[in-house]
Design an enzyme around this catalytic site. Structure first.
Site, PDB file in Angstrom:
ATOM      1  N   GLY A  99      46.683  39.049  47.720  1.00 57.54           N
ATOM      2  CA  GLY A  99      48.273  39.499  47.168  1.00 57.54           C
ATOM      3  C   GLY A  99      48.466  39.867  45.628  1.00 57.54           C
ATOM      4  O   GLY A  99      47.464  39.976  45.280  1.00 57.54           O
ATOM      5  N   GLY A 101      48.536  39.817  42.547  1.00 57.34           N
ATOM      6  CA  GLY A 101      48.760  39.024  41.780  1.00 57.34           C
ATOM      7  C   GLY A 101      49.449  38.828  40.153  1.00 57.34           C
ATOM      8  O   GLY A 101      49.930  38.430  39.858  1.00 57.34           O
ATOM      9  N   ARG A 102      49.551  40.937  40.073  1.00 61.67           N
ATOM     10  CA  ARG A 102      50.375  40.643  39.336  1.00 61.67           C
ATOM     11  C   ARG A 102      51.129  42.430  39.190  1.00 61.67           C
ATOM     12  O   ARG A 102      51.964  43.001  38.360  1.00 61.67           O
ATOM     13  CB  ARG A 102      49.934  41.390  37.965  1.00 61.67           C
ATOM     14  N   LYS A 121      52.633  47.021  37.902  1.00 56.60           N
ATOM     15  CA  LYS A 121      51.762  46.452  37.264  1.00 56.60           C
ATOM     16  C   LYS A 121      51.144  45.697  36.401  1.00 56.60           C
ATOM     17  O   LYS A 121      51.389  46.534  34.811  1.00 56.60           O
ATOM     18  CB  LYS A 121      50.390  47.162  37.910  1.00 56.60           C
ATOM     19  N   ASP A 133      46.929  35.636  35.200  1.00 51.40           N
ATOM     20  CA  ASP A 133      47.712  35.473  34.104  1.00 51.40           C
ATOM     21  C   ASP A 133      49.276  36.390  34.334  1.00 51.40           C
ATOM     22  O   ASP A 133      50.370  36.467  34.270  1.00 51.40           O
ATOM     23  CB  ASP A 133      47.842  35.648  32.729  1.00 51.40           C
ATOM     24  N   GLY A 134      48.905  37.877  35.669  1.00 53.32           N
ATOM     25  CA  GLY A 134      50.358  38.681  36.008  1.00 53.32           C
ATOM     26  C   GLY A 134      49.693  39.135  34.694  1.00 53.32           C
ATOM     27  O   GLY A 134      50.821  40.307  35.326  1.00 53.32           O
ATOM     28  N   ARG A 191      47.318  48.039  52.007  1.00 53.63           N
ATOM     29  CA  ARG A 191      46.327  47.870  51.850  1.00 53.63           C
ATOM     30  C   ARG A 191      45.086  47.516  53.468  1.00 53.63           C
ATOM     31  O   ARG A 191      46.459  46.923  54.247  1.00 53.63           O
ATOM     32  CB  ARG A 191      45.446  46.930  50.886  1.00 53.63           C
ATOM     33  N   ASP A 260      40.828  45.009  49.792  1.00 59.23           N
ATOM     34  CA  ASP A 260      41.711  44.815  49.513  1.00 59.23           C
ATOM     35  C   ASP A 260      42.334  45.993  48.283  1.00 59.23           C
ATOM     36  O   ASP A 260      43.156  45.897  47.810  1.00 59.23           O
ATOM     37  CB  ASP A 260      42.355  43.232  48.850  1.00 59.23           C
ATOM     38  N   ASN A 261      40.959  46.775  48.340  1.00 55.16           N
ATOM     39  CA  ASN A 261      41.466  48.161  47.953  1.00 55.16           C
ATOM     40  C   ASN A 261      41.559  49.265  47.671  1.00 55.16           C
ATOM     41  O   ASN A 261      41.016  50.067  48.188  1.00 55.16           O
ATOM     42  CB  ASN A 261      40.218  47.673  46.447  1.00 55.16           C
TER      43      ASN A 261
HETATM   44  P1  AMP Z   1      41.772  43.152  41.632  1.00 53.93           P
HETATM   45  O1  AMP Z   1      39.884  43.247  41.609  1.00 53.93           O
HETATM   46  O2  AMP Z   1      41.534  44.149  40.557  1.00 53.93           O
HETATM   47  O3  AMP Z   1      41.595  44.763  42.674  1.00 53.93           O
HETATM   48  O4  AMP Z   1      42.727  41.977  42.023  1.00 53.93           O
HETATM   49  C1  AMP Z   1      41.884  41.650  43.316  1.00 53.93           C
HETATM   50  C2  AMP Z   1      43.207  40.139  42.946  1.00 53.93           C
HETATM   51  O5  AMP Z   1      43.863  39.424  41.910  1.00 53.93           O
HETATM   52  C3  AMP Z   1      44.501  40.896  43.624  1.00 53.93           C
HETATM   53  O6  AMP Z   1      44.986  39.837  44.423  1.00 53.93           O
HETATM   54  C4  AMP Z   1      45.039  40.957  42.846  1.00 53.93           C
HETATM   55  O7  AMP Z   1      46.428  40.985  42.085  1.00 53.93           O
HETATM   56  C5  AMP Z   1      44.375  39.459  41.443  1.00 53.93           C
HETATM   57  N1  AMP Z   1      44.178  39.729  40.396  1.00 53.93           N
HETATM   58  C6  AMP Z   1      43.691  40.693  38.839  1.00 53.93           C
HETATM   59  N2  AMP Z   1      44.171  40.204  38.221  1.00 53.93           N
HETATM   60  C7  AMP Z   1      45.177  39.780  37.817  1.00 53.93           C
HETATM   61  C8  AMP Z   1      45.688  38.760  36.824  1.00 53.93           C
HETATM   62  N3  AMP Z   1      45.633  39.602  35.493  1.00 53.93           N
HETATM   63  N4  AMP Z   1      46.605  38.311  37.450  1.00 53.93           N
HETATM   64  C9  AMP Z   1      47.099  37.528  39.053  1.00 53.93           C
HETATM   65  N5  AMP Z   1      46.306  38.356  39.430  1.00 53.93           N
HETATM   66  C10 AMP Z   1      45.377  39.150  38.778  1.00 53.93           C
HETATM   67 MG    MG Z   2      43.088  45.623  44.192  1.00 55.45          MG
END
Ligand code: AMP
Ligand code: MG
Length: 511
Positions: A99, A101-102, A121, A133-134, A191, A260-261
């Site tokens: 989901g 997350g940030r 973002k 940490d979002g 996605r 998810d990407n």
């Molecule tokens: P990503 O590898 O950036 O595509 O992230 C994979 C998942 O981790 C997604 O659900 C992002 O929203 C979550 N995510 C990545 N970095 C953070 C962060 N610093 N805080 C919260 N969620 C994160």
């Molecule tokens: Mg992602």
């Protein structure tokens, strides 16, 4: 920065008309919540071309309230902030719920070109942040901002980046860094993982609602098909094949092609540990965390196809007749296969079309494959000699089809000059076979082989300056990358081979 701000403090950037598209799908798709404020925000950059998509010029960033709004400290009247839920496969393994997350969506703007979601973002924790940490750091935000706009200028489908706002709030990664928020724009950020989420929960009603939303809003031609959901899968398959062929042609490595990407619209999305090839290495791994090389440059097409299988699996309940038992299941799988089937051919035809253009060749025979030997030997040569990928194409554009008199710039990129000469003989013979006109071919090749791409060291230099609060390099680099095919004499250094220190740069999932 000349004229003073024209809008009164508190302006909400009207006229920005918003609509209720995704949000109307229902609460199972998202959580409404406001961004978490960041202290003392400052503008790092605003991208004029992205601002134009919202009908704004870059001066919008000087209006009072812009920085506060696009760091998430002030929620404007037109916003309906929310984080969406999705799941996905990460590095080949089912990861369950992920989901936003940030990322927090502010609103869905209605623009002349259709809906455009505005998303922050790095705007703070959401129910989907899991243990994180979002936040996003300045480093990764600059990389995403620059690359989004660079890809758009290269003509490659992508999410966009309107602005970066920074804050000195500390963010812990391998070291302590500072926070930033990128405002991203896309018709939708849906996605493959959104579909996987509802499939995993056996929530076929929501799955169908999501598919209907995507079809009706973005891919309406699928509705005319006798099997709209299969048509959706086929359309995403074609778009994804086209997208990855474009990545390969420009030497772009995404780095984290988890499901998810993967955008349902075939956009490049979620810029993290991406990289453009410097020296050509077919097996280049740009993501330092990718130990197995799952997402190596050469793997991208088949990974895209693998991801499409995950999407197909998720969509299956939309056309499987549960009353029909095993036979129904077989039929549903066969239909999914039929929708995925065009991938190989579409990828191959896009690949050959793009590489013929890069080589300045017309299609001579009936079959794409006629030019395969020439390309295969070229890739072997570039790989064996680790030739700089971007410079190679640029210099190749200017050689003569008659003889080697203008070969020097490209020939000098090869350690083994004889190997170049041998390939060049084949290439020149092919050019003469179509009576290629040197001047016309050079013009056409220079229009498809970029001079400027976001090499890691260019981003790194901009990041280092930005850490010292000098954002001029971010702005300059954005301007150079927004005209990637143009000769820009004042920016010659941005087209040069990477400096020695670039070899030590590592980018990982940490962002
Ligand atoms: P990503 O590898 O950036 O595509 O992230 C994979 C998942 O981790 C997604 O659900 C992002 O929203 C979550 N995510 C990545 N970095 C953070 C962060 N610093 N805080 C919260 N969620 C994160
Ligand atoms: Mg992602």
């Amino acid at each position: 920065m000349s004229a003073p701000p024209t809008e009164p403090a508190g302006s909400d950037f009207a006229p920005l008309h918003t609509e209720d598209g995704f949000a109307a799908l229902g609460p199972q798709f998202f959580t409404r919540l406001a961004p978490t404020p960041l202290p003392s925000p400052y503008l790092v950059g605003v991208a004029p071309a992205a601002a134009a998509l919202l009908g704004w010029d870059a001066d919008i960033a000087r209006q009072p309230g812009f920085v506060e709004t696009f760091v998430g400290n002030r929620v404007p009247d037109w916003a309906d902030p929310l984080a969406s839920v999705y799941s996905g496969h990460q590095f080949g393994v089912w990861a369950g719920q992920l989901g936003d997350g940030r990322a927090i969506r502010l609103a869905e703007a209605a623009t002349a070109a259709g809906p455009l979601e505005i998303q922050l973002k790095g705007a703070g924790m959401t129910p989907y942040s899991r243990m994180a940490d979002g936040r996003a750091v300045l480093r990764s935000s600059i990389r995403e901002y620059l690359c989004s706009e660079a890809m758009a200028a290269l003509g490659i489908p992508t999410t966009r980046a309107l602005a970066i706002v920074g804050s000195d709030a500390p963010v812990r990664r391998e070291t302590i860094e500072t926070a930033a928020v990128v405002t991203r724009l896309a018709p939708t950020f849906i996605r493959f993982g959104h579909f996987e989420h509802f499939a995993a929960h056996d929530d076929v009603a929501s799955l169908r609602a999501l598919a209907d939303f995507v079809i009706d809003r973005f891919l309406p031609a699928c509705r005319d098909d006798a099997q709209p959901y299969q048509a959706l899968l086929r359309e995403v398959t074609l778009r994804t094949a086209d997208l990855v062929a474009q990545w390969q042609a420009v030497g772009f490595c995404h780095g984290v092609m988890n499901t998810d990407n993967m955008s349902i619209l075939g956009l490049t999305i979620d810029y993290g540990p991406f990289g453009f090839l410097d020296a050509f290495d077919a097996n280049h791994i740009c993501n330092h965390s990718d130990n197995q090389g799952r997402y190596a440059y050469s793997q991208q097409p088949q990974i895209a196809f693998w991801n499409l299988h995950c999407l197909a699996q998720a969509l299956l309940p939309l056309w499987r007749d549960p009353q029909a038992g095993e036979a129904g299941k077989e039929a549903a799988i066969a239909a999914a296969r039929a929708a995925l089937d065009p991938f190989r051919e579409r990828y191959a035809s896009a690949f050959f079309r793009l590489y013929r253009a890069k080589l300045g060749l017309r299609r001579l025979g009936e079959r794409d494959e006629d030019d395969e030997p020439l390309l295969t030997s070229l890739f072997q040569l570039l790989h064996g000699q680790r030739v700089d990928y971007t410079l190679f194409w640029r210099h190749l554009s200017r050689i003569s089809s008659a003889d080697g008199s203008r070969d020097a710039p490209v020939r000098d990129l090869f350690l083994d000059r004889a190997a170049w000469d041998a390939w060049a003989d084949q290439y020149r013979a092919r050019l003469r076979a179509e009576q290629s006109d040197d001047a016309a071919r050079a013009a056409a090749m220079l229009a498809v082989n970029p001079k400027y791409v976001l090499r890691n060291h260019l981003a790194e230099t901009a990041i280092r300056h930005a850490r010292d609060k000098d954002f001029s390099e971010v702005e300059r680099l954005l301007a150079v990358l927004s005209r990637p095919f143009d000769e820009q004499p004042e920016a010659e250094a941005y087209a040069a081979l990477p400096p020695d220190w670039a070899a030590g740069l590592e980018v990982s999932c940490s962002s």
